[in-house]
Design an enzyme around this catalytic site. Structure first.
Site, PDB file in Angstrom:
ATOM      1  N   PRO A   2      31.730  51.624  40.082  1.00  0.00           N
ATOM      2  CG  PRO A   2      33.785  51.154  40.815  1.00  0.00           C
ATOM      3  CD  PRO A   2      32.350  51.097  41.255  1.00  0.00           C
ATOM      4  CD  GLU A   3      29.720  52.380  33.817  1.00  0.00           C
ATOM      5  OE1 GLU A   3      30.098  52.380  32.448  1.00  0.00           O
ATOM      6  OE2 GLU A   3      28.531  52.064  33.866  1.00  0.00           O
ATOM      7  CG  HIS A 100      33.089  48.415  56.094  1.00  0.00           C
ATOM      8  ND1 HIS A 100      32.426  47.100  56.295  1.00  0.00           N
ATOM      9  CD2 HIS A 100      32.175  49.164  56.415  1.00  0.00           C
ATOM     10  CE1 HIS A 100      31.415  47.089  56.917  1.00  0.00           C
ATOM     11  NE2 HIS A 100      31.166  48.437  56.915  1.00  0.00           N
ATOM     12  NE  ARG A 119      26.239  46.852  48.054  1.00  0.00           N
ATOM     13  CZ  ARG A 119      25.463  46.770  47.006  1.00  0.00           C
ATOM     14  NH1 ARG A 119      25.463  48.102  46.412  1.00  0.00           N
ATOM     15  NH2 ARG A 119      24.784  45.966  46.489  1.00  0.00           N
ATOM     16  NE  ARG A 162      25.753  40.050  20.633  1.00  0.00           N
ATOM     17  CZ  ARG A 162      26.784  39.612  21.228  1.00  0.00           C
ATOM     18  NH1 ARG A 162      27.506  38.773  20.554  1.00  0.00           N
ATOM     19  NH2 ARG A 162      26.629  39.050  22.545  1.00  0.00           N
TER      20      ARG A 162
END
Ligand code: ZN
Length: 283
Positions: A2-3, A100, A119, A162
Site C-alpha cells: 500500500p502507498e 494471521h 507476511r 543531486r
C-alpha cells in the site's frame, strides 16, 4: 504494497468506526510483527477512546484519550477487516478467527476491527501524542505531499546538484513523504520526465511543475479509493487494496496512452525496483 492513497483510503474507512469510540478490548495475539509490540500493548489500548484518526505518510495514527498515540503501519500485506459495525456501513457478521489475525480491536459500539498480516511486515507502536512527531519513524520524514508544507521551492532545493536519478530522489522519504514506486512512475509520466534523468540536471521550472502533478496523482488515487470503499463494504468489509488503472505502472510492452505518441511502455530496474516509462515522450 500500500502507498499513501491506499493508506488514506484505509484511514477513511476506519475513521467512522473508530473515532469517538472506546476500545472495549484489544486482543494482541503474538509478541511482534516486523518489530516487537510495545510493552503491555493490549492493556494500554483497552478502555481508551479513539479521539482522532490521522495519517502521516504511510502511517495511520490513532490519538487515544490516554495521551498515547497508536501508530499502525500496514507493511506489505497488512489488511484491516471491519465487522459488526452498528452504523450499518460494514454490516458483515464477525468472521471466525483467521490464521494471521494478529491484533483485534473490539469497539464499544459492537464493531470489530481485525488486523490481518500474513507476511508480518506491518508494525504497531505506542507513542506519547505530544511528542509523536519525534518518533524515529516519523522524525525522518519530509513534508506531507498534500499539505502546504510541500511546495515548489522545497523540491527545487532538494534536487539541486543531486546526482541520483529523479526516480530515487522522489522515493527519498526525506524529500517528500509517502511516495512509493507506483505513484512515482505515474508522476514522471505526467511530467514527461525519464525516471533515469539525474535530478540535478532537470530545469528548475520542470522540477517545480512536478509539485502540482504529485498532488493531482495522489488526489485522484485517493478519490478512486473512496469510490471503491463502497465495494469493500459490500464485499467482505476488508480495507487495504484496490486496483487502479495506471498510465505506465505495470504496462510494459503496451502502447503509450499519450495522444500522438507511438512509444511503447518500457520497464527498467532501478535500485532493485521496476520503473515503467515511455522512452519516447519521457525525457
Ligand atoms: Zn509516450
Amino acid at each position: 504494497m500500500p502507498e499513501l492513497p491506499e493508506v488514506e483510503t484505509v484511514r477513511r474507512g476506519l475513521a467512522p468506526v473508530m473515532e469517538g469510540t472506546v476500545i472495549e478490548q484489544a486482543d494482541v495475539n503474538r509478541p511482534d510483527l516486523r518489530w516487537p509490540f510495545p510493552e503491555n500493548m493490549a492493556e494500554r489500548l483497552t478502555g481508551q477512546r479513539v479521539e482522532r484518526l490521522r495519517r502521516r505518510s504511510k502511517y495511520i495514527l490513532a490519538d487515544l484519550s490516554s495521551g498515547e498515540t497508536l501508530l499502525i503501519h500496514l507493511g506489505m500485506s497488512g489488511r484491516m477487516l471491519i465487522s459488526g459495525d452498528p452504523l450499518g456501513q460494514f454490516t458483515h457478521d464477525h468472521p471466525a478467527a483467521q490464521k494471521h489475525d494478529h491484533v483485534v480491536f473490539h469497539m464499544e459500539s459492537g464493531a470489530r476491527i481485525t488486523f490481518n498480516d500474513p507476511r508480518r511486515f506491518g508494525a504497531m507502536d505506542l507513542l506519547e501524542t505530544a511528542t509523536a512527531e519525534q518518533h524515529k519513524l516519523l522524525a525522518v520524514l519530509g513534508p506531507e505531499p498534500l499539505s502546504n508544507d510541500f511546495h515548489e521551492s522545497i523540491l527545487i532545493e532538494a534536487f539541486k546538484d543531486r546526482n541520483t536519478p529523479v526516480k530515487s530522489a522522489l522515493l527519498d522519504q526525506r524529500i517528500v513523504a509517502g511516495l512509493g514506486n507506483i505513484y512515482v512512475c505515474e508522476v514522471l509520466f505526467r511530467a514527461n520526465i525519464s525516471p533515469k534523468r539525474k535530478a540535478g540536471q532537470i530545469a528548475t521550472a520542470r522540477v517545480g511543475a512536478m509539485v502540482p502533478i504529485i498532488r493531482t496523482v495522489l488526489e485522484e488515487a485517493i478519490e478512486a479509493g473512496g469510490s471503491s470503499l463502497k465495494d469493500f463494504r459490500q464485499a467482505d468489509g476488508e480495507l487495504g487494496y484496490f486496483q487502479h488503472s495506471f498510465d505506465v505502472y505495470g504496462r510494459e510492452g503496451e502502447p503509450c496512452r499519450r495522444e500522438a505518441c507511438s512509444g511503447i511502455i518500457t520497464r527498467v530496474a532501478q535500485s532493485g525496483r521496476s520503473s515503467f516509462y515511455c522512452p519516447k515522450c519521457q525525457r
